[in-house]
Design a protein around this motif. Structure first.
Motif, PDB file in Angstrom:
ATOM      1  N   ALA A   3      57.303  17.967  13.723  1.00 23.20           N
ATOM      2  CA  ALA A   3      57.200  18.760  14.934  1.00 23.20           C
ATOM      3  C   ALA A   3      55.872  19.503  14.934  1.00 23.20           C
ATOM      4  O   ALA A   3      55.263  19.719  13.882  1.00 23.20           O
ATOM      5  CB  ALA A   3      58.362  19.746  14.999  1.00 23.20           C
ATOM      6  N   GLN A   4      55.417  19.884  16.115  1.00 22.74           N
ATOM      7  CA  GLN A   4      54.125  20.548  16.253  1.00 22.74           C
ATOM      8  C   GLN A   4      54.312  21.943  16.840  1.00 22.74           C
ATOM      9  O   GLN A   4      55.091  22.126  17.769  1.00 22.74           O
ATOM     10  CB  GLN A   4      53.209  19.732  17.171  1.00 22.74           C
ATOM     11  N   PRO A   5      53.588  22.933  16.320  1.00 23.57           N
ATOM     12  CA  PRO A   5      53.648  24.272  16.916  1.00 23.57           C
ATOM     13  C   PRO A   5      52.927  24.289  18.255  1.00 23.57           C
ATOM     14  O   PRO A   5      52.178  23.368  18.594  1.00 23.57           O
ATOM     15  CB  PRO A   5      52.927  25.144  15.885  1.00 23.57           C
ATOM     16  N   MET A   6      53.152  25.326  19.030  1.00 21.58           N
ATOM     17  CA  MET A   6      52.489  25.464  20.317  1.00 21.58           C
ATOM     18  C   MET A   6      50.982  25.626  20.104  1.00 21.58           C
ATOM     19  O   MET A   6      50.537  26.317  19.188  1.00 21.58           O
ATOM     20  CB  MET A   6      53.059  26.676  21.062  1.00 21.58           C
ATOM     21  N   THR A   7      50.179  24.993  20.940  1.00 21.12           N
ATOM     22  CA  THR A   7      48.729  25.075  20.822  1.00 21.12           C
ATOM     23  C   THR A   7      48.212  26.361  21.468  1.00 21.12           C
ATOM     24  O   THR A   7      48.937  27.064  22.167  1.00 21.12           O
ATOM     25  CB  THR A   7      48.047  23.875  21.486  1.00 21.12           C
ATOM     26  N   SER A  28      61.078  16.287  13.233  1.00 24.11           N
ATOM     27  CA  SER A  28      61.683  15.972  14.519  1.00 24.11           C
ATOM     28  C   SER A  28      62.315  14.590  14.438  1.00 24.11           C
ATOM     29  O   SER A  28      62.259  13.920  13.411  1.00 24.11           O
ATOM     30  CB  SER A  28      60.621  16.014  15.631  1.00 24.11           C
ATOM     31  N   GLU A  29      62.906  14.169  15.532  1.00 27.05           N
ATOM     32  CA  GLU A  29      63.582  12.870  15.526  1.00 27.05           C
ATOM     33  C   GLU A  29      62.584  11.755  15.220  1.00 27.05           C
ATOM     34  O   GLU A  29      61.448  11.769  15.649  1.00 27.05           O
ATOM     35  CB  GLU A  29      64.230  12.639  16.890  1.00 27.05           C
ATOM     36  N   SER A  83      58.294  30.024  15.271  1.00 24.86           N
ATOM     37  CA  SER A  83      57.181  29.187  14.820  1.00 24.86           C
ATOM     38  C   SER A  83      56.750  29.562  13.413  1.00 24.86           C
ATOM     39  O   SER A  83      56.431  28.699  12.599  1.00 24.86           O
ATOM     40  CB  SER A  83      55.998  29.343  15.791  1.00 24.86           C
ATOM     41  N   GLY A  84      56.762  30.871  13.107  1.00 23.78           N
ATOM     42  CA  GLY A  84      56.416  31.306  11.757  1.00 23.78           C
ATOM     43  C   GLY A  84      57.352  30.729  10.717  1.00 23.78           C
ATOM     44  O   GLY A  84      56.934  30.317   9.633  1.00 23.78           O
ATOM     45  N   LEU A  85      58.648  30.683  11.044  1.00 24.25           N
ATOM     46  CA  LEU A  85      59.619  30.114  10.114  1.00 24.25           C
ATOM     47  C   LEU A  85      59.434  28.607   9.967  1.00 24.25           C
ATOM     48  O   LEU A  85      59.411  28.079   8.851  1.00 24.25           O
ATOM     49  CB  LEU A  85      61.036  30.410  10.605  1.00 24.25           C
ATOM     50  N   ASN A  86      59.269  27.917  11.077  1.00 28.04           N
ATOM     51  CA  ASN A  86      59.253  26.459  11.051  1.00 28.04           C
ATOM     52  C   ASN A  86      57.919  25.869  10.612  1.00 28.04           C
ATOM     53  O   ASN A  86      57.885  24.784  10.032  1.00 28.04           O
ATOM     54  CB  ASN A  86      59.630  25.923  12.436  1.00 28.04           C
ATOM     55  N   PHE A  87      56.811  26.588  10.885  1.00 31.57           N
ATOM     56  CA  PHE A  87      55.494  26.012  10.613  1.00 31.57           C
ATOM     57  C   PHE A  87      54.624  26.853   9.680  1.00 31.57           C
ATOM     58  O   PHE A  87      53.583  26.387   9.236  1.00 31.57           O
ATOM     59  CB  PHE A  87      54.743  25.797  11.925  1.00 31.57           C
ATOM     60  N   GLY A  88      55.024  28.103   9.410  1.00 23.30           N
ATOM     61  CA  GLY A  88      54.215  28.962   8.566  1.00 23.30           C
ATOM     62  C   GLY A  88      53.170  29.720   9.377  1.00 23.30           C
ATOM     63  O   GLY A  88      52.911  29.417  10.542  1.00 23.30           O
ATOM     64  N   PHE A  89      52.565  30.730   8.738  1.00 20.78           N
ATOM     65  CA  PHE A  89      51.631  31.603   9.444  1.00 20.78           C
ATOM     66  C   PHE A  89      50.374  30.858   9.871  1.00 20.78           C
ATOM     67  O   PHE A  89      49.913  30.999  11.007  1.00 20.78           O
ATOM     68  CB  PHE A  89      51.249  32.787   8.553  1.00 20.78           C
ATOM     69  N   ARG A  90      49.792  30.060   8.990  1.00 18.15           N
ATOM     70  CA  ARG A  90      48.508  29.413   9.296  1.00 18.15           C
ATOM     71  C   ARG A  90      48.629  28.465  10.487  1.00 18.15           C
ATOM     72  O   ARG A  90      47.791  28.480  11.388  1.00 18.15           O
ATOM     73  CB  ARG A  90      47.996  28.651   8.071  1.00 18.15           C
ATOM     74  N   PRO A 111      47.024  29.386  16.071  1.00 22.82           N
ATOM     75  CA  PRO A 111      46.607  29.073  17.449  1.00 22.82           C
ATOM     76  C   PRO A 111      47.584  29.600  18.492  1.00 22.82           C
ATOM     77  O   PRO A 111      47.165  30.098  19.547  1.00 22.82           O
ATOM     78  CB  PRO A 111      46.554  27.538  17.454  1.00 22.82           C
ATOM     79  N   HIS A 112      48.882  29.511  18.203  1.00 19.89           N
ATOM     80  CA  HIS A 112      49.904  30.051  19.095  1.00 19.89           C
ATOM     81  C   HIS A 112      49.723  31.563  19.232  1.00 19.89           C
ATOM     82  O   HIS A 112      49.722  32.113  20.346  1.00 19.89           O
ATOM     83  CB  HIS A 112      51.281  29.709  18.523  1.00 19.89           C
ATOM     84  N   LEU A 113      49.548  32.241  18.112  1.00 19.19           N
ATOM     85  CA  LEU A 113      49.372  33.694  18.102  1.00 19.19           C
ATOM     86  C   LEU A 113      48.151  34.123  18.914  1.00 19.19           C
ATOM     87  O   LEU A 113      48.225  35.028  19.762  1.00 19.19           O
ATOM     88  CB  LEU A 113      49.243  34.170  16.653  1.00 19.19           C
ATOM     89  N   LEU A 114      47.024  33.473  18.679  1.00 23.98           N
ATOM     90  CA  LEU A 114      45.792  33.820  19.392  1.00 23.98           C
ATOM     91  C   LEU A 114      45.897  33.474  20.877  1.00 23.98           C
ATOM     92  O   LEU A 114      45.365  34.189  21.733  1.00 23.98           O
ATOM     93  CB  LEU A 114      44.600  33.103  18.760  1.00 23.98           C
ATOM     94  N   GLY A 115      46.577  32.374  21.183  1.00 23.10           N
ATOM     95  CA  GLY A 115      46.760  31.994  22.581  1.00 23.10           C
ATOM     96  C   GLY A 115      47.558  33.031  23.348  1.00 23.10           C
ATOM     97  O   GLY A 115      47.226  33.366  24.496  1.00 23.10           O
ATOM     98  N   VAL A 116      48.604  33.567  22.714  1.00 22.97           N
ATOM     99  CA  VAL A 116      49.406  34.609  23.351  1.00 22.97           C
ATOM    100  C   VAL A 116      48.565  35.855  23.599  1.00 22.97           C
ATOM    101  O   VAL A 116      48.534  36.403  24.706  1.00 22.97           O
ATOM    102  CB  VAL A 116      50.635  34.966  22.484  1.00 22.97           C
TER     103      VAL A 116
END
Length: 216
Positions: A113-117, A107-108, A40-47, A51-56
């Motif tokens: 594409a969207q990162p994980m919420t 995405s197609e 996700s960091g590669l595809n969408f960047g840190f910012r 939300p994915h990071l905090l959710g984990v």
């Protein structure tokens, strides 16, 4: 006062250091969460991955608390529930690996594409085999019976504090490669490698399944 006094076994009985080390090693080593965070960091960047990071981190911390408070006993009394959850989680991880392998900036159909919420990442902990091993390990090995619940709160806090920066390293790793992997082909190779690592992280589940089939 009694609860505070009973917390001493964790605070000064030599368990706090080992618990912190367990949390660090378990959090920072490769696993489903870290592989997906790097991708996700590669595809969408840190910012956009925050939300994915905090959710984990928050989801996993809450999981430790709930497992320690008695949810683990439910699975001990009804092993079939744990078995169903384990294999459902493995199937979901295979689906996520497939999505990562196909991930890219677009995405197609040209839709981004969207990162994980946050909620998706928090809910994912309950089907993550590594998260289960860590949560059960904390409750079983590092929380003394004396003053159990106050110690559980302390242990949960320690794990949460250590977990967030540990998994954040993987987001930084992925996002730091954005400037290097500019070509779509290089991004596909990285995503493919992350997908393979995610599939590889399922080897304990595959081993359990092989043993079960051999026993039958």
């Amino acid at each position: 006062m009694n609860d505070y006094t009973n917390a001493i076994p964790l605070l000064s009985g030599g368990l706090l250091g080992p618990l912190a080390l367990f949390a660090l090693v378990s959090s920072i080593t490769p696993g489903p969460n870290n592989v997906m965070l790097a991708a996700s960091g590669l595809n969408f960047g840190f910012r956009r991955t925050l939300p994915h990071l905090l959710g984990v981190s928050i989801g996993f911390t809450l999981m430790i608390l709930l497992v320690g408070a008695g949810l683990g006993a439910l699975f001990q009394s009804s092993p079939i529930l744990y078995t169903v959850l384990k294999y459902a989680g493995a199937a979901y991880l295979l689906y996520l690996a497939w999505k990562i392998a196909r991930a890219g900036e677009l995405s197609e159909g040209g839709r981004r594409a969207q990162p994980m919420t946050f909620l998706q990442a928090a809910a994912f902990q309950w089907v993550n085999p590594k998260a289960w091993v860590m949560a059960v390990g904390v409750a079983a090995a590092y929380i003394p019976a004396s003053g159990f619940y106050i110690n559980l709160l302390i242990g949960t806090l320690v794990c949460g504090i250590i977990n967030l920066p540990s998994i954040g390293v993987w987001v930084l790793f992925g996002s730091s490669l954005r400037g290097l992997l500019r070509q779509p082909g290089a991004v596909r190779i990285f995503n493919g490698a992350m997908a393979l690592l995610l599939v590889g992280s399922l080897y304990p589940v595959a081993l359990d399944l092989a043993r079960a089939l051999a026993g039958n």
